[in-house]
Write a protein that holds these residues in place. Structure first.
Motif, mmCIF file in Angstrom:
data_model
loop_
_atom_site.group_PDB
_atom_site.id
_atom_site.type_symbol
_atom_site.label_atom_id
_atom_site.label_comp_id
_atom_site.label_asym_id
_atom_site.label_seq_id
_atom_site.Cartn_x
_atom_site.Cartn_y
_atom_site.Cartn_z
ATOM 1 N N CYS A 68 0.836 -1.209 0.000
ATOM 2 C CA CYS A 68 0.000 0.000 0.000
ATOM 3 C C CYS A 68 0.866 1.253 0.000
ATOM 4 O O CYS A 68 2.021 1.227 0.413
ATOM 5 C CB CYS A 68 -0.897 0.013 1.231
ATOM 6 S SG CYS A 68 -1.945 -1.435 1.327
ATOM 7 N N GLY A 110 -5.616 3.138 4.192
ATOM 8 C CA GLY A 110 -4.276 3.691 4.407
ATOM 9 C C GLY A 110 -3.180 2.827 3.834
ATOM 10 O O GLY A 110 -3.437 1.983 2.986
ATOM 11 N N SER A 449 1.459 -8.207 -10.267
ATOM 12 C CA SER A 449 1.814 -9.337 -9.415
ATOM 13 C C SER A 449 1.374 -10.632 -10.105
ATOM 14 O O SER A 449 0.630 -10.612 -11.080
ATOM 15 C CB SER A 449 1.124 -9.179 -8.065
ATOM 16 O OG SER A 449 -0.271 -9.095 -8.249
HETATM 17 C C1 LIG Z 1 -4.918 -0.408 1.814
HETATM 18 C C2 LIG Z 1 -4.110 -0.662 0.779
HETATM 19 C C3 LIG Z 1 -4.630 -0.760 -0.576
HETATM 20 C C4 LIG Z 1 -4.862 -1.951 -1.241
HETATM 21 N N1 LIG Z 1 -5.315 -1.687 -2.487
HETATM 22 C C5 LIG Z 1 -5.389 -0.349 -2.649
HETATM 23 C C6 LIG Z 1 -4.984 0.250 -1.437
HETATM 24 C C7 LIG Z 1 -4.960 1.691 -1.144
HETATM 25 C C8 LIG Z 1 -5.858 0.350 -3.853
HETATM 26 C C9 LIG Z 1 -5.079 -0.007 -5.064
HETATM 27 N N2 LIG Z 1 -4.633 -1.229 -5.414
HETATM 28 C C10 LIG Z 1 -4.000 -1.125 -6.626
HETATM 29 C C11 LIG Z 1 -4.097 0.178 -7.087
HETATM 30 C C12 LIG Z 1 -3.607 0.650 -8.402
HETATM 31 C C13 LIG Z 1 -2.583 1.714 -8.323
HETATM 32 C C14 LIG Z 1 -1.279 1.407 -8.941
HETATM 33 O O1 LIG Z 1 -0.381 2.247 -8.750
HETATM 34 O O2 LIG Z 1 -1.119 0.399 -9.640
HETATM 35 C C15 LIG Z 1 -4.760 0.898 -6.095
HETATM 36 C C16 LIG Z 1 -5.081 2.343 -6.061
HETATM 37 C C17 LIG Z 1 -3.392 -2.230 -7.343
HETATM 38 C C18 LIG Z 1 -2.410 -3.005 -6.543
HETATM 39 N N3 LIG Z 1 -2.557 -3.411 -5.256
HETATM 40 C C19 LIG Z 1 -1.491 -4.200 -4.907
HETATM 41 C C20 LIG Z 1 -0.643 -4.264 -6.003
HETATM 42 C C21 LIG Z 1 0.594 -5.072 -6.033
HETATM 43 C C22 LIG Z 1 -1.197 -3.486 -7.024
HETATM 44 C C23 LIG Z 1 -0.642 -3.114 -8.360
HETATM 45 C C24 LIG Z 1 -0.267 -4.191 -9.273
HETATM 46 C C25 LIG Z 1 -1.264 -5.296 -9.508
HETATM 47 O O3 LIG Z 1 -2.388 -5.026 -9.988
HETATM 48 O O4 LIG Z 1 -0.933 -6.450 -9.209
HETATM 49 C C26 LIG Z 1 -1.177 -4.884 -3.623
HETATM 50 C C27 LIG Z 1 -2.285 -4.889 -2.711
HETATM 51 N N4 LIG Z 1 -2.746 -3.783 -2.120
HETATM 52 C C28 LIG Z 1 -3.813 -4.114 -1.390
HETATM 53 C C29 LIG Z 1 -4.020 -5.473 -1.514
HETATM 54 C C30 LIG Z 1 -5.108 -6.234 -0.838
HETATM 55 C C31 LIG Z 1 -3.062 -5.952 -2.347
HETATM 56 C C32 LIG Z 1 -2.828 -7.311 -2.828
HETATM 57 C C33 LIG Z 1 -3.576 -8.368 -2.532
HETATM 58 C C34 LIG Z 1 -4.646 -3.239 -0.604
#
Ligand SMILES: C=Cc1c2[nH]c(c1C)Cc1[nH]c(c(CCC(=O)O)c1C)Cc1[nH]c(c(C)c1CCC(=O)O)Cc1[nH]c(c(C)c1C=C)C2
Ligand SMILES: C[C@H]1O[C@@H](n2cnc3c(N)ncnc32)[C@H](O)[C@@H]1O
Ligand code: SF4
Length: 452
Positions: A68, A110, A449
């Motif tokens: 995040c 967050g 990912s």
């Molecule tokens: C609380 C943390 C957040 C999780 N997702 C988001 C938040 C704020 C919202 C979000 N997730 C992605 C994006 C796109 C933005 C970008 O710069 O690519 C946003 C705004 C996609 C994303 N989330 C994760 C990854 C690795 C990526 C990008 C690449 C992809 O699509 O694989 C990791 C991740 N973040 C969260 C989770 C649950 C998670 C993986 C399971 C929470």
């Protein structure tokens, strides 16, 4: 199953948006166009209300698995200026809209919302509600850190309308917790879960991850057993997304060889899912489980389940405004993302500027593909009428699905596609068949990912 997992474990988007961020057409985007789509979506949905996502980026310490957008600091004097900026950004949007917005959904994410004091969080939400109003059935939720959520946080947010909270649990094992720099005893999770229920929250969620460094099948088993004791209403069971190339992300303190193999990761998923099912949880959609009485599962059965940047939500609003650093907004006809640095963000909003730095306006093809990907992710099936074939090439999509069809993951009719039970863990791969932008131009560097 193992062979299928090896075969389909490829880099792929999580489809919280279509087009996915790396495929946004930045050249044909402008702040002016963005504002016009926001207004259009707002005017077209006077009764639905809007969704708000507020990103609160600060954390006191860095969990090394975390993907995040966050800023590690112990400087709590940052709280008030940040909240004032978020309220200023909200004011800029409200001035753009031609009526008082009705808020259907509000989520504080967050970073760590509970880094902020209860008083500051209350100030934030009251400020938001001064310019807008809640729908009667509004869904207000926040992400709480089990190590620093207090009863006062829960009470303050309850008083301004919050009824749902989710806590990051990840895994209860000590070795795993050390590797991810997140020591978090069961007692802490129990305490904050109990408090939420005592105060009157109607839905408590736990986030659990499989595929973490040093995690084994028996760690997942133990974590699930401990989770059952607390009976959360919702469980997000995420696949660890290893994306060390993302800027500012701390995925380093361990080696790639410390991560479970694809095969081990799949076993962790299979066991976790089996246990959750045996405890009575329903599989809602990619990553999400819920008790049958929870709104998220009801939404799946009613066919209203929706997916946006917050993940799955029970209903769709045409307009979702993301406030705060790095937040993404969705106006149905466009997406826009805010700048990521706190300083730049505060500077821009203080000058009355919507603090976006990139975005995308959807053309007719994008809108149709987005609809089908949403159907696949939320209803596990989709169908189309002949006139749609003039805009998108379904033959190409069906061709992309042939191998998955012969592997039994989907059934394909002349204008209908359905994900089979066996195909459910592969919804990201199935959605990729519709992603014509991805097929036209394969990424040159690692940006997504792995899908499993
Ligand atoms: C609380 C943390 C957040 C999780 N997702 C988001 C938040 C704020 C919202 C979000 N997730 C992605 C994006 C796109 C933005 C970008 O710069 O690519 C946003 C705004 C996609 C994303 N989330 C994760 C990854 C690795 C990526 C990008 C690449 C992809 O699509 O694989 C990791 C991740 N973040 C969260 C989770 C649950 C998670 C993986 C399971 C929470
Ligand atoms: C908001 C929730 O997002 C999940 N989360 C954060 N980063 C990652 C990642 N790299 N992979 C999987 N899940 C992640 C955590 O479970 C957290 O609690
Ligand atoms: S998991 Fe939560 S507390 Fe840990 S770094 Fe990420 S946002 Fe901060």
């Amino acid at each position: 199953m193992c062979e299928l997992v090896q075969k389909y474990n490829v880099p792929g988007p999580r489809y919280t948006s279509y087009p996915t961020v790396p495929y946004w057409d930045l050249e044909n985007f402008s702040g002016k166009l963005w504002k016009s789509t926001v207004l259009k979506a707002f005017q077209e949905s006077p009764d639905d209300g809007i969704s708000l996502y507020i990103h609160l980026p600060f954390c006191e310490s860095m969990c090394t698995f975390c993907g995040c957008h966050k800023r590690i600091t112990k400087r709590h004097e940052l709280e008030l200026p940040y909240i004032k900026s978020v309220l200023k950004e909200w004011k800029i949007y409200c001035e753009l809209l031609d009526a008082r917005p009705v808020i259907k959904e509000l989520h504080l994410g967050g970073g760590t919302p509970t880094f902020f004091s209860p008083e500051h969080l209350k100030l934030l939400v009251k400020g938001i509600l001064q310019l807008g109003k809640k729908t009667d059935d509004a869904d207000f939720s926040f992400e709480g850190h089990p190590n620093n959520t207090t009863r006062a946080h829960l009470k303050a947010l309850y008083d301004v309308g919050f009824r749902r909270v989710c806590y990051g649990v990840q895994d209860y094992n000590d070795t795993v917790q050390k590797a991810i720099n997140r020591i978090q005893p069961f007692e802490n999770v129990k305490k904050v879960t109990d408090w939420a229920r005592e105060i009157g929250y109607t839905s408590v969620g736990h986030d659990i991850i499989y595929g973490l460094p040093f995690q084994t099948v028996s760690h997942v088993e133990k974590t699930m057993e401990m989770t059952q004791v607390l009976k959360p209403d919702r469980i997000a069971f995420y696949s660890y997304a290893h994306v060390p190339w993302l800027k500012g992300n701390g995925q380093r303190g361990y080696k790639e060889s410390d991560l479970p193999t694809t095969e081990a990761k799949k076993q962790q998923y299979e066991l976790g899912k089996k246990m959750l099912t045996s405890f009575g949880y329903k599989d809602v959609g990619m990553d999400h489980f819920a008790v049958a009485s929870d709104d998220l599962y009801k939404a799946l059965t009613k066919g209203t389940l929706h997916r946006n940047f917050m993940g799955y939500t029970p209903s769709k609003t045409k307009l979702m405004i993301g406030l705060g650093v790095s937040s993404i907004s969705d106006s149905w006809y466009g997406f826009a993302q805010n700048v990521k640095s706190v300083e730049e963000y505060e500077h821009l909003v203080s000058h009355g500027v919507i603090p976006i730095f990139r975005g995308h306006i959807l053309n007719a093809e994008d809108q149709l593909i987005r609809k089908h990907i949403l159907n696949i992710m939320c209803q596990f099936e989709t169908s189309w009428v002949n006139s749609e074939s003039e805009i998108i090439d379904f033959q190409k999509i069906i061709e992309n699905l042939l191998e998955m069809e012969s592997d039994g993951l989907v059934t394909v009719g002349p204008n209908h596609i359905k994900v089979t039970e066996k195909g459910r863990p592969f919804v990201r791969n199935i959605s990729m068949a519709f992603d014509l932008k991805l097929h036209r131009k394969k990424p040159e560097t690692r940006i997504f990912s792995m899908t499993v």
